[in-house]
Design a protein around this motif. Structure first.
Motif, PDB file in Angstrom:
ATOM      1  N   MET A   1      19.933  45.276  25.047  1.00  0.00           N
ATOM      2  CA  MET A   1      20.595  45.693  26.384  1.00  0.00           C
ATOM      3  C   MET A   1      20.964  44.124  26.618  1.00  0.00           C
ATOM      4  O   MET A   1      20.121  43.469  27.074  1.00  0.00           O
ATOM      5  N   ASN A   2      22.296  44.110  26.947  1.00  0.00           N
ATOM      6  CA  ASN A   2      22.621  42.866  27.666  1.00  0.00           C
ATOM      7  C   ASN A   2      23.264  42.869  28.928  1.00  0.00           C
ATOM      8  O   ASN A   2      24.062  43.769  29.346  1.00  0.00           O
ATOM      9  N   ILE A   3      22.504  41.791  29.614  1.00  0.00           N
ATOM     10  CA  ILE A   3      23.188  41.725  31.170  1.00  0.00           C
ATOM     11  C   ILE A   3      24.390  40.958  31.237  1.00  0.00           C
ATOM     12  O   ILE A   3      24.412  39.573  30.756  1.00  0.00           O
ATOM     13  N   SER A   4      25.453  41.400  31.670  1.00  0.00           N
ATOM     14  CA  SER A   4      26.720  40.557  31.772  1.00  0.00           C
ATOM     15  C   SER A   4      26.744  39.323  32.419  1.00  0.00           C
ATOM     16  O   SER A   4      26.242  39.415  33.731  1.00  0.00           O
ATOM     17  N   GLU A   5      27.346  38.171  32.260  1.00  0.00           N
ATOM     18  CA  GLU A   5      27.547  37.369  32.933  1.00  0.00           C
ATOM     19  C   GLU A   5      28.935  36.858  33.418  1.00  0.00           C
ATOM     20  O   GLU A   5      29.063  35.980  34.259  1.00  0.00           O
ATOM     21  N   ASN A   6      29.861  37.845  32.906  1.00  0.00           N
ATOM     22  CA  ASN A   6      31.152  37.719  33.193  1.00  0.00           C
ATOM     23  C   ASN A   6      31.285  38.452  34.393  1.00  0.00           C
ATOM     24  O   ASN A   6      30.913  39.721  34.405  1.00  0.00           O
ATOM     25  N   LYS A   7      31.759  37.865  35.622  1.00  0.00           N
ATOM     26  CA  LYS A   7      31.986  38.409  36.975  1.00  0.00           C
ATOM     27  C   LYS A   7      33.374  39.111  37.114  1.00  0.00           C
ATOM     28  O   LYS A   7      33.648  39.496  38.139  1.00  0.00           O
ATOM     29  N   THR A   8      34.023  39.074  36.118  1.00  0.00           N
ATOM     30  CA  THR A   8      35.526  39.885  36.429  1.00  0.00           C
ATOM     31  C   THR A   8      35.209  41.477  36.712  1.00  0.00           C
ATOM     32  O   THR A   8      36.145  41.839  37.206  1.00  0.00           O
ATOM     33  N   TYR A   9      34.118  41.889  36.518  1.00  0.00           N
ATOM     34  CA  TYR A   9      33.934  43.246  36.931  1.00  0.00           C
ATOM     35  C   TYR A   9      33.786  43.350  38.504  1.00  0.00           C
ATOM     36  O   TYR A   9      34.277  44.397  38.929  1.00  0.00           O
ATOM     37  N   ILE A  10      33.569  42.051  39.014  1.00  0.00           N
ATOM     38  CA  ILE A  10      33.482  42.156  40.584  1.00  0.00           C
ATOM     39  C   ILE A  10      34.850  42.636  41.220  1.00  0.00           C
ATOM     40  O   ILE A  10      34.852  43.186  42.032  1.00  0.00           O
ATOM     41  N   ASN A  11      35.924  41.874  40.501  1.00  0.00           N
ATOM     42  CA  ASN A  11      37.259  42.231  40.838  1.00  0.00           C
ATOM     43  C   ASN A  11      37.828  43.592  40.768  1.00  0.00           C
ATOM     44  O   ASN A  11      38.344  44.379  41.446  1.00  0.00           O
ATOM     45  N   GLN A  12      37.232  44.414  39.659  1.00  0.00           N
ATOM     46  CA  GLN A  12      37.368  45.692  39.437  1.00  0.00           C
ATOM     47  C   GLN A  12      36.930  46.746  40.802  1.00  0.00           C
ATOM     48  O   GLN A  12      37.328  47.375  40.818  1.00  0.00           O
ATOM     49  N   LEU A  13      35.501  45.906  41.170  1.00  0.00           N
ATOM     50  CA  LEU A  13      34.738  46.915  42.264  1.00  0.00           C
ATOM     51  C   LEU A  13      35.687  46.724  43.492  1.00  0.00           C
ATOM     52  O   LEU A  13      35.618  47.767  44.149  1.00  0.00           O
ATOM     53  N   ILE A  14      36.168  45.534  43.737  1.00  0.00           N
ATOM     54  CA  ILE A  14      36.993  45.457  44.926  1.00  0.00           C
ATOM     55  C   ILE A  14      38.313  46.259  44.752  1.00  0.00           C
ATOM     56  O   ILE A  14      38.677  46.746  45.542  1.00  0.00           O
ATOM     57  N   LEU A  15      38.831  46.046  43.727  1.00  0.00           N
ATOM     58  CA  LEU A  15      40.186  47.119  43.397  1.00  0.00           C
ATOM     59  C   LEU A  15      39.611  48.535  43.887  1.00  0.00           C
ATOM     60  O   LEU A  15      40.672  49.153  44.214  1.00  0.00           O
ATOM     61  N   ALA A  16      38.495  48.859  43.297  1.00  0.00           N
ATOM     62  CA  ALA A  16      38.389  50.378  43.519  1.00  0.00           C
ATOM     63  C   ALA A  16      38.351  50.638  45.017  1.00  0.00           C
ATOM     64  O   ALA A  16      38.592  51.989  45.356  1.00  0.00           O
ATOM     65  N   ARG A  17      37.677  49.780  45.813  1.00  0.00           N
ATOM     66  CA  ARG A  17      37.829  50.028  47.106  1.00  0.00           C
ATOM     67  C   ARG A  17      39.367  50.050  47.750  1.00  0.00           C
ATOM     68  O   ARG A  17      39.768  50.769  48.677  1.00  0.00           O
ATOM     69  N   THR A  18      40.018  49.062  47.310  1.00  0.00           N
ATOM     70  CA  THR A  18      41.523  49.040  47.760  1.00  0.00           C
ATOM     71  C   THR A  18      42.357  50.123  47.376  1.00  0.00           C
ATOM     72  O   THR A  18      43.165  51.098  47.993  1.00  0.00           O
ATOM     73  N   ASN A  19      41.837  50.866  46.110  1.00  0.00           N
ATOM     74  CA  ASN A  19      42.672  51.901  45.704  1.00  0.00           C
ATOM     75  C   ASN A  19      42.354  53.204  46.710  1.00  0.00           C
ATOM     76  O   ASN A  19      43.420  54.026  46.876  1.00  0.00           O
ATOM     77  N   VAL A  20      41.182  53.346  47.028  1.00  0.00           N
ATOM     78  CA  VAL A  20      40.789  54.578  48.224  1.00  0.00           C
ATOM     79  C   VAL A  20      41.612  54.135  49.452  1.00  0.00           C
ATOM     80  O   VAL A  20      42.107  54.942  50.067  1.00  0.00           O
ATOM     81  N   LYS A  21      41.641  53.126  49.833  1.00  0.00           N
ATOM     82  CA  LYS A  21      42.537  52.622  51.153  1.00  0.00           C
ATOM     83  C   LYS A  21      43.911  53.180  50.991  1.00  0.00           C
ATOM     84  O   LYS A  21      44.541  53.493  51.885  1.00  0.00           O
ATOM     85  N   SER A  22      44.483  52.818  49.738  1.00  0.00           N
ATOM     86  CA  SER A  22      45.954  53.049  49.601  1.00  0.00           C
ATOM     87  C   SER A  22      46.248  54.526  49.212  1.00  0.00           C
ATOM     88  O   SER A  22      47.260  54.927  49.542  1.00  0.00           O
ATOM     89  N   ILE A  23      45.409  55.252  48.430  1.00  0.00           N
ATOM     90  CA  ILE A  23      45.742  56.397  47.998  1.00  0.00           C
ATOM     91  C   ILE A  23      45.324  57.610  49.281  1.00  0.00           C
ATOM     92  O   ILE A  23      45.939  58.582  49.021  1.00  0.00           O
ATOM     93  N   HIS A  24      44.321  57.220  49.661  1.00  0.00           N
ATOM     94  CA  HIS A  24      44.020  58.144  50.824  1.00  0.00           C
ATOM     95  C   HIS A  24      43.559  59.672  50.256  1.00  0.00           C
ATOM     96  O   HIS A  24      44.365  60.420  50.626  1.00  0.00           O
TER      97      HIS A  24
END
Length: 293
Positions: A1-24
């Protein structure tokens, strides 16, 4: 089990919220009467739209026009069980995501058997519950205390790795994303997992925080169809962060948990993305399977 140090997934999590706001997204909820109003209001705060419908005469029609179906077994009765299965079969037929909240599974035969029947009959996308409820469904363990997790099941730093492995196995067994929430949240699709350490202990003194999160998951998986795992992880982190901030505000102003609930619902929609990102306590875990020789 490897814990990722690459924080690119943070941008994906922010985008997930943006998508909810725009798609309604429009979310059909067959939920419990204790928290139905809170679930509707928190969806509206997130810029989603709720429909609360459980009548047998219309559930198929209602779910057909929605993006997702949320099934919450908190206050079961014979009629709502039939409605859940009827709506769920229509949602499965249409390929709509289905989110199941097995409230109190393990506390009674009716709750446990109903949750298992839903999982058997429908194409469930996400199961969201506490660890005792999920263990009741997966292992037949009935340590659930009412609708709350048993303290002996609690996920902690000490048992975190074993918990990730167990919940990963659950995801593979049920063929769903599993979101186990508590002091530490784990969200996995059986391949990758997110460990989320946001939240505040005072949240357990508000009836319906889990139900509200389940309804929000319906909106997030609808708006993030290509990355549902990130959608679930994003809203779990958001709920925890808003809980932390809500209690901090109430504590500073001499307010209690009633005010905390209102503040929590407000923050779901009003929290700035920059603050959301800065307060996330989220790590991505890559599940590495051991190969048998």
């Amino acid at each position: 089990m490897n814990i990722s140090e690459n924080k690119t997934y943070i941008n994906q999590l922010i985008l997930a919220r943006t998508n909810v706001k725009s798609i309604h997204p429009l979310v059909h909820n067959i939920t419990n009467y204790v928290t139905v109003n809170d679930c509707a209001n928190i969806l509206l705060s997130a810029n989603a739209s709720p429909i609360m419908s459980d009548d047998l005469m219309e559930v198929e029609e209602i779910t057909s026009i929605c993006g997702a179906l949320v099934l919450n077994i908190g206050t079961l009765n014979e009629r709502t069980i039939k409605a859940m299965l009827l709506a769920g079969k229509k949602a499965s037929e249409l390929g709509h995501p289905i989110v199941l909240d097995p409230v109190g599974a393990g506390a009674s035969k009716l709750r446990t058997s109903t949750a298992l029947a839903i999982l058997e009959a429908l194409d469930v996308t996400v199961i969201r519950g506490n660890i005792s409820e999920l263990k009741a469904l997966y292992l037949g363990d009935s340590s659930t205390q009412g609708v709350d997790a048993n303290d002996v099941d609690a996920i902690s730093e000490k048992n975190l790795e074993d918990a990730i492995k167990l919940i990963n196995q659950m995801a593979k067994h049920f063929g769903t994303i599993i979101a186990v929430t508590g002091a530490i949240d784990i969200v996995t699709d059986g391949e990758d997992a997110y460990v989320i350490k946001n939240g505040h202990e005072k949240m357990k003194y508000i009836t319906g925080t889990g139900c509200m999160l389940t309804s929000l998951i319906g909106a997030y998986v609808t708006a993030n169809a290509e990355n549902p795992l990130e959608g679930v992880a994003a809203v779990a982190a958001l709920m925890g962060i808003c809980g932390e901030l809500a209690w901090a505000y109430c504590e500073a102003h001499g307010l209690g948990t009633g005010s905390m609930k209102t503040r929590l619902i407000d923050l779901i929609g009003s929290l700035e993305d920059v603050k959301f990102a800065s307060l996330m306590k989220v790590k991505k875990v890559e599940i590495v399977q051991k190969m048998e020789v």
